[in-house]
Design a protein around this motif. Structure first.
Motif, PDB file in Angstrom:
ATOM      1  N   LEU A 281       0.822  -1.196   0.000  1.00 23.09           N
ATOM      2  CA  LEU A 281       0.000   0.000   0.000  1.00 23.09           C
ATOM      3  C   LEU A 281       0.867   1.262   0.000  1.00 23.09           C
ATOM      4  O   LEU A 281       2.038   1.230   0.393  1.00 23.09           O
ATOM      5  CB  LEU A 281      -0.913   0.007   1.235  1.00 23.09           C
ATOM      6  CG  LEU A 281      -1.872  -1.179   1.375  1.00 23.09           C
ATOM      7  CD1 LEU A 281      -2.591  -1.112   2.720  1.00 23.09           C
ATOM      8  CD2 LEU A 281      -2.876  -1.189   0.232  1.00 23.09           C
ATOM      9  N   ASP A 282       0.255   2.361  -0.423  1.00 26.45           N
ATOM     10  CA  ASP A 282       0.924   3.660  -0.389  1.00 26.45           C
ATOM     11  C   ASP A 282       0.661   4.283   0.979  1.00 26.45           C
ATOM     12  O   ASP A 282      -0.349   4.951   1.190  1.00 26.45           O
ATOM     13  CB  ASP A 282       0.385   4.557  -1.505  1.00 26.45           C
ATOM     14  CG  ASP A 282       1.064   5.922  -1.531  1.00 26.45           C
ATOM     15  OD1 ASP A 282       2.149   6.045  -0.924  1.00 26.45           O
ATOM     16  OD2 ASP A 282       0.507   6.854  -2.136  1.00 26.45           O
ATOM     17  N   LEU A 283       1.565   4.057   1.927  1.00 20.91           N
ATOM     18  CA  LEU A 283       1.415   4.526   3.302  1.00 20.91           C
ATOM     19  C   LEU A 283       2.571   5.457   3.658  1.00 20.91           C
ATOM     20  O   LEU A 283       3.654   5.396   3.063  1.00 20.91           O
ATOM     21  CB  LEU A 283       1.391   3.339   4.275  1.00 20.91           C
ATOM     22  CG  LEU A 283       0.316   2.282   4.039  1.00 20.91           C
ATOM     23  CD1 LEU A 283       0.506   1.109   4.992  1.00 20.91           C
ATOM     24  CD2 LEU A 283      -1.078   2.876   4.198  1.00 20.91           C
ATOM     25  N   ALA A 284       2.339   6.306   4.654  1.00 17.01           N
ATOM     26  CA  ALA A 284       3.371   7.256   5.065  1.00 17.01           C
ATOM     27  C   ALA A 284       4.501   6.567   5.822  1.00 17.01           C
ATOM     28  O   ALA A 284       5.659   6.992   5.731  1.00 17.01           O
ATOM     29  CB  ALA A 284       2.757   8.351   5.926  1.00 17.01           C
ATOM     30  N   TYR A 285       4.176   5.512   6.561  1.00 19.63           N
ATOM     31  CA  TYR A 285       5.174   4.915   7.458  1.00 19.63           C
ATOM     32  C   TYR A 285       4.730   3.513   7.813  1.00 19.63           C
ATOM     33  O   TYR A 285       3.549   3.274   8.135  1.00 19.63           O
ATOM     34  CB  TYR A 285       5.280   5.766   8.730  1.00 19.63           C
ATOM     35  CG  TYR A 285       6.217   5.237   9.801  1.00 19.63           C
ATOM     36  CD1 TYR A 285       7.552   5.597   9.827  1.00 19.63           C
ATOM     37  CD2 TYR A 285       5.736   4.391  10.802  1.00 19.63           C
ATOM     38  CE1 TYR A 285       8.399   5.137  10.825  1.00 19.63           C
ATOM     39  CE2 TYR A 285       6.576   3.916  11.790  1.00 19.63           C
ATOM     40  CZ  TYR A 285       7.907   4.289  11.802  1.00 19.63           C
ATOM     41  OH  TYR A 285       8.732   3.819  12.791  1.00 19.63           O
ATOM     42  N   VAL A 286       5.652   2.573   7.742  1.00 18.02           N
ATOM     43  CA  VAL A 286       5.406   1.192   8.180  1.00 18.02           C
ATOM     44  C   VAL A 286       6.582   0.793   9.062  1.00 18.02           C
ATOM     45  O   VAL A 286       7.739   0.771   8.606  1.00 18.02           O
ATOM     46  CB  VAL A 286       5.286   0.212   6.994  1.00 18.02           C
ATOM     47  CG1 VAL A 286       5.045  -1.204   7.509  1.00 18.02           C
ATOM     48  CG2 VAL A 286       4.162   0.634   6.056  1.00 18.02           C
TER      49      VAL A 286
ATOM     50  N   ILE B 242       7.828  11.567  13.049  1.00 16.55           N
ATOM     51  CA  ILE B 242       7.954  13.002  12.796  1.00 16.55           C
ATOM     52  C   ILE B 242       9.099  13.265  11.820  1.00 16.55           C
ATOM     53  O   ILE B 242       8.982  14.080  10.895  1.00 16.55           O
ATOM     54  CB  ILE B 242       8.173  13.765  14.110  1.00 16.55           C
ATOM     55  CG1 ILE B 242       6.920  13.682  14.991  1.00 16.55           C
ATOM     56  CG2 ILE B 242       8.527  15.229  13.844  1.00 16.55           C
ATOM     57  CD1 ILE B 242       7.124  14.205  16.393  1.00 16.55           C
ATOM     58  N   ALA B 243      10.221  12.572  12.023  1.00 17.59           N
ATOM     59  CA  ALA B 243      11.369  12.760  11.141  1.00 17.59           C
ATOM     60  C   ALA B 243      11.036  12.352   9.711  1.00 17.59           C
ATOM     61  O   ALA B 243      11.392  13.045   8.749  1.00 17.59           O
ATOM     62  CB  ALA B 243      12.564  11.956  11.656  1.00 17.59           C
ATOM     63  N   GLU B 244      10.327  11.244   9.545  1.00 19.34           N
ATOM     64  CA  GLU B 244       9.939  10.792   8.212  1.00 19.34           C
ATOM     65  C   GLU B 244       8.958  11.754   7.572  1.00 19.34           C
ATOM     66  O   GLU B 244       9.028  12.041   6.379  1.00 19.34           O
ATOM     67  CB  GLU B 244       9.318   9.392   8.301  1.00 19.34           C
ATOM     68  CG  GLU B 244      10.319   8.292   8.491  1.00 19.34           C
ATOM     69  CD  GLU B 244      11.261   8.173   7.315  1.00 19.34           C
ATOM     70  OE1 GLU B 244      10.784   8.009   6.176  1.00 19.34           O
ATOM     71  OE2 GLU B 244      12.488   8.260   7.526  1.00 19.34           O
TER      72      GLU B 244
ATOM     73  N   HIS C  84      17.409  16.682   2.286  1.00 23.35           N
ATOM     74  CA  HIS C  84      18.294  15.551   2.572  1.00 23.35           C
ATOM     75  C   HIS C  84      18.904  15.651   3.962  1.00 23.35           C
ATOM     76  O   HIS C  84      20.091  15.386   4.167  1.00 23.35           O
ATOM     77  CB  HIS C  84      19.406  15.450   1.530  1.00 23.35           C
ATOM     78  CG  HIS C  84      18.894  15.287   0.136  1.00 23.35           C
ATOM     79  ND1 HIS C  84      18.177  14.188  -0.273  1.00 23.35           N
ATOM     80  CD2 HIS C  84      18.981  16.106  -0.954  1.00 23.35           C
ATOM     81  CE1 HIS C  84      17.863  14.311  -1.556  1.00 23.35           C
ATOM     82  NE2 HIS C  84      18.330  15.470  -1.982  1.00 23.35           N
ATOM     83  N   LYS C  85      18.103  16.049   4.918  1.00 22.78           N
ATOM     84  CA  LYS C  85      18.617  16.171   6.275  1.00 22.78           C
ATOM     85  C   LYS C  85      18.315  14.904   7.063  1.00 22.78           C
ATOM     86  O   LYS C  85      17.223  14.352   6.987  1.00 22.78           O
ATOM     87  CB  LYS C  85      17.987  17.380   6.978  1.00 22.78           C
ATOM     88  CG  LYS C  85      18.444  18.717   6.407  1.00 22.78           C
ATOM     89  CD  LYS C  85      17.828  19.873   7.180  1.00 22.78           C
ATOM     90  CE  LYS C  85      18.296  21.212   6.619  1.00 22.78           C
ATOM     91  NZ  LYS C  85      17.691  22.347   7.341  1.00 22.78           N
ATOM     92  N   LYS C  86      19.278  14.466   7.814  1.00 15.68           N
ATOM     93  CA  LYS C  86      19.109  13.298   8.667  1.00 15.68           C
ATOM     94  C   LYS C  86      18.752  13.759  10.072  1.00 15.68           C
ATOM     95  O   LYS C  86      19.204  14.803  10.530  1.00 15.68           O
ATOM     96  CB  LYS C  86      20.410  12.480   8.717  1.00 15.68           C
ATOM     97  CG  LYS C  86      20.797  11.878   7.369  1.00 15.68           C
ATOM     98  CD  LYS C  86      19.855  10.774   6.949  1.00 15.68           C
ATOM     99  CE  LYS C  86      20.329  10.094   5.668  1.00 15.68           C
ATOM    100  NZ  LYS C  86      19.409   9.042   5.233  1.00 15.68           N
ATOM    101  N   PRO C  87      17.930  12.964  10.783  1.00 15.19           N
ATOM    102  CA  PRO C  87      17.640  13.346  12.155  1.00 15.19           C
ATOM    103  C   PRO C  87      18.881  13.272  13.010  1.00 15.19           C
ATOM    104  O   PRO C  87      19.867  12.617  12.664  1.00 15.19           O
ATOM    105  CB  PRO C  87      16.593  12.297  12.582  1.00 15.19           C
ATOM    106  CG  PRO C  87      16.812  11.138  11.668  1.00 15.19           C
ATOM    107  CD  PRO C  87      17.273  11.716  10.369  1.00 15.19           C
ATOM    108  N   GLY C  88      18.842  13.955  14.146  1.00 13.94           N
ATOM    109  CA  GLY C  88      19.985  13.960  15.041  1.00 13.94           C
ATOM    110  C   GLY C  88      20.357  12.567  15.504  1.00 13.94           C
ATOM    111  O   GLY C  88      21.525  12.244  15.674  1.00 13.94           O
ATOM    112  N   PHE C  89      19.356  11.715  15.717  1.00 17.50           N
ATOM    113  CA  PHE C  89      19.591  10.319  16.069  1.00 17.50           C
ATOM    114  C   PHE C  89      19.210   9.467  14.856  1.00 17.50           C
ATOM    115  O   PHE C  89      18.158   9.678  14.259  1.00 17.50           O
ATOM    116  CB  PHE C  89      18.737   9.901  17.271  1.00 17.50           C
ATOM    117  CG  PHE C  89      19.192  10.503  18.570  1.00 17.50           C
ATOM    118  CD1 PHE C  89      20.086   9.831  19.382  1.00 17.50           C
ATOM    119  CD2 PHE C  89      18.714  11.730  18.982  1.00 17.50           C
ATOM    120  CE1 PHE C  89      20.510  10.384  20.571  1.00 17.50           C
ATOM    121  CE2 PHE C  89      19.124  12.297  20.171  1.00 17.50           C
ATOM    122  CZ  PHE C  89      20.023  11.617  20.979  1.00 17.50           C
TER     123      PHE C  89
END
Length: 427
Positions: free
Chosen positions: A317-322, A376-378, A388-393
């Motif tokens: 499926l087209d989902l925001a996050y799995v 939130i990061a995703e 293209h920023k990566k989260p702090g962790f």
């Protein structure tokens, strides 16, 4: 203007028939107190409804709105920080605002919004407003299914030229379907193609008098029902994630195939509690159109007989996050099982397993923070894909080593040394 609609019908100033103007933030830069789409109504006597900045620029906006009502024309005002004139209207936070001010006549489309029944609940609704050019507004009851080429109201707003409607479809529909706010500029169709003067028009007029027509400017505001978070697994981690998801604004469903687990009182705060096999429930919700590209799926069951069929379905499926909970060993076994079941390797790239950011979380509450932080990061990365920023962790899926922080073992308390009373040798 969507933010004002629940209050418009009860605002006595507008209901009494006074002339009004609506001021809307249509552009932002830097740090600003309110987002695009925030509106404020101003009456002919200077009464206001709403706020644009919490006080920084309201006075200047009211003055500009009163002037716009006197001369009858819209205007665009810009506000920012001025180091040269500390007493000028501006934003001390250093940001910039562009505010469009539109006088509203008694026959304007915006004034017709007063009679619309609007709920305070997060229902689907969108507005397409034309800035300048006589104004006008299209109210969209179903933003997700709106089709610009089929809308007679939009054709009346921008004209029925096929090129204009095709351009509107390409720019307006993504904003509506994503529940976003944005400014859209369309090239005027008469005598030009994509903003350039046509050869026929150039040949039929004095070249010195040919000017490029003004573009059609639309301001789109779309509001969709709350995005869904589907939590699979009625356990301690699901109980902790449930309120955390609601705190982020999600409509949270808890699903577990075991009635004795799902029907515990600690899950009563969920928006929906479902007893069903996880993969069957997700398939049914997808078939009914109740999941979309904003939906978040968190698999916390930690049981292959539930996890594998569910993840097969979710990754189609087209989902925001799995995301799926488990140790690194469980993750490797899960990936092998999904590949064996025929899940494409590119689909597995979308799987957040082990779930969450690498915060060293241990307790269910800490794990819930880790999961919501990754969501939130995703979400931020999806909205700003060019950064293209990566989260702090880093995500646990992108890191190695232990998932949980090592327990802190305090050093044993040493007995205090015995100090014998004696004379120093030099005394």
């Amino acid at each position: 203007m969507l933010d004002l609609m629940p209050s418009l019908g009860s605002w006595r100033t507008a209901v009494s028939g006074q002339q009004c103007a609506v001021a809307t933030i249509v552009g932002t830069g830097g740090s600003v107190p309110r987002p695009m789409g925030t509106s404020m109504m101003v009456s002919e006597h200077g009464e206001i409804l709403g706020s644009l900045s919490g006080g920084c620029v309201e006075g200047a906006v009211v003055e500009a709105a009163l002037e716009a009502m006197r001369d009858g024309g819209p205007r665009l005002e810009s506000f920012g920080y001025s180091a040269e004139d500390a007493f000028a209207a501006g934003l001390t936070c250093g940001g910039e605002l562009e505010v469009h001010i539109q006088p509203l006549g008694s026959d304007s489309g915006e004034m017709a919004l007063l009679d619309m029944p609007v709920s305070n609940e997060p229902t689907a609704l969108a507005l397409i407003r034309r800035l300048g050019g006589g104004g006008g507004v299209v109210v969209v009851d179903d933003p997700v299914r709106f089709r610009a080429m089929e809308s007679t109201q939009l054709a009346r707003l921008v004209g029925d030229h096929p090129a204009t409607l095709m351009a509107a479809a390409a720019q307006v529909e993504p904003l509506l379907q994503g529940g976003r706010t944005g400014l859209v500029r369309l090239a005027a169709p008469e005598g030009c193609i994509d903003g350039w003067v046509t050869v026929d028009r150039w040949a039929s007029a004095d070249p010195e008098e040919v000017t490029q027509p003004e573009p059609i400017t639309l301001f789109v505001e779309s509001r969709l029902p709350a995005a869904r978070m589907l939590i699979f697994g009625a356990n301690d981690f699901g109980a902790a994630l449930l309120p955390a998801g609601q705190l982020l604004g999600y409509n949270v469903t808890l699903c577990d195939a075991r009635p004795a687990f799902a029907q515990q009182g600690r899950f009563a705060g969920a928006d929906q509690v479902v007893t069903d096999w996880p993969h069957r429930y997700l398939e049914a919700e997808a078939a009914a159109g109740r999941v979309d590209a904003r939906t978040v799926v968190c698999v916390l069951t930690h049981d292959p007989k539930f996890d594998i069929p569910l993840l097969e379905t979710a990754l189609r499926l087209d989902l925001a996050y799995v995301g799926a909970m488990g140790s690194r060993r469980s993750h490797r076994q899960r990936i092998d099982a999904l590949l064996e079941a025929g899940t494409p390797s590119e689909a597995l790239e979308r799987l957040h397993s082990p779930i969450g950011l690498n915060l060293g979380a241990v307790t269910p509450a800490e794990v819930a923070v880790s999961i919501t932080a990754e969501i939130i990061a995703e979400r931020g990365a999806a909205q700003n894909a060019t950064a293209h920023k990566k989260p702090g962790f880093p995500s646990l899926k992108d890191s190695t080593g232990p998932i949980h922080a090592a327990p802190i073992h305090p050093a044993p308390i040493q007995p205090a040394p015995q100090h014998l009373t004696q004379e120093d040798p030099w005394t």
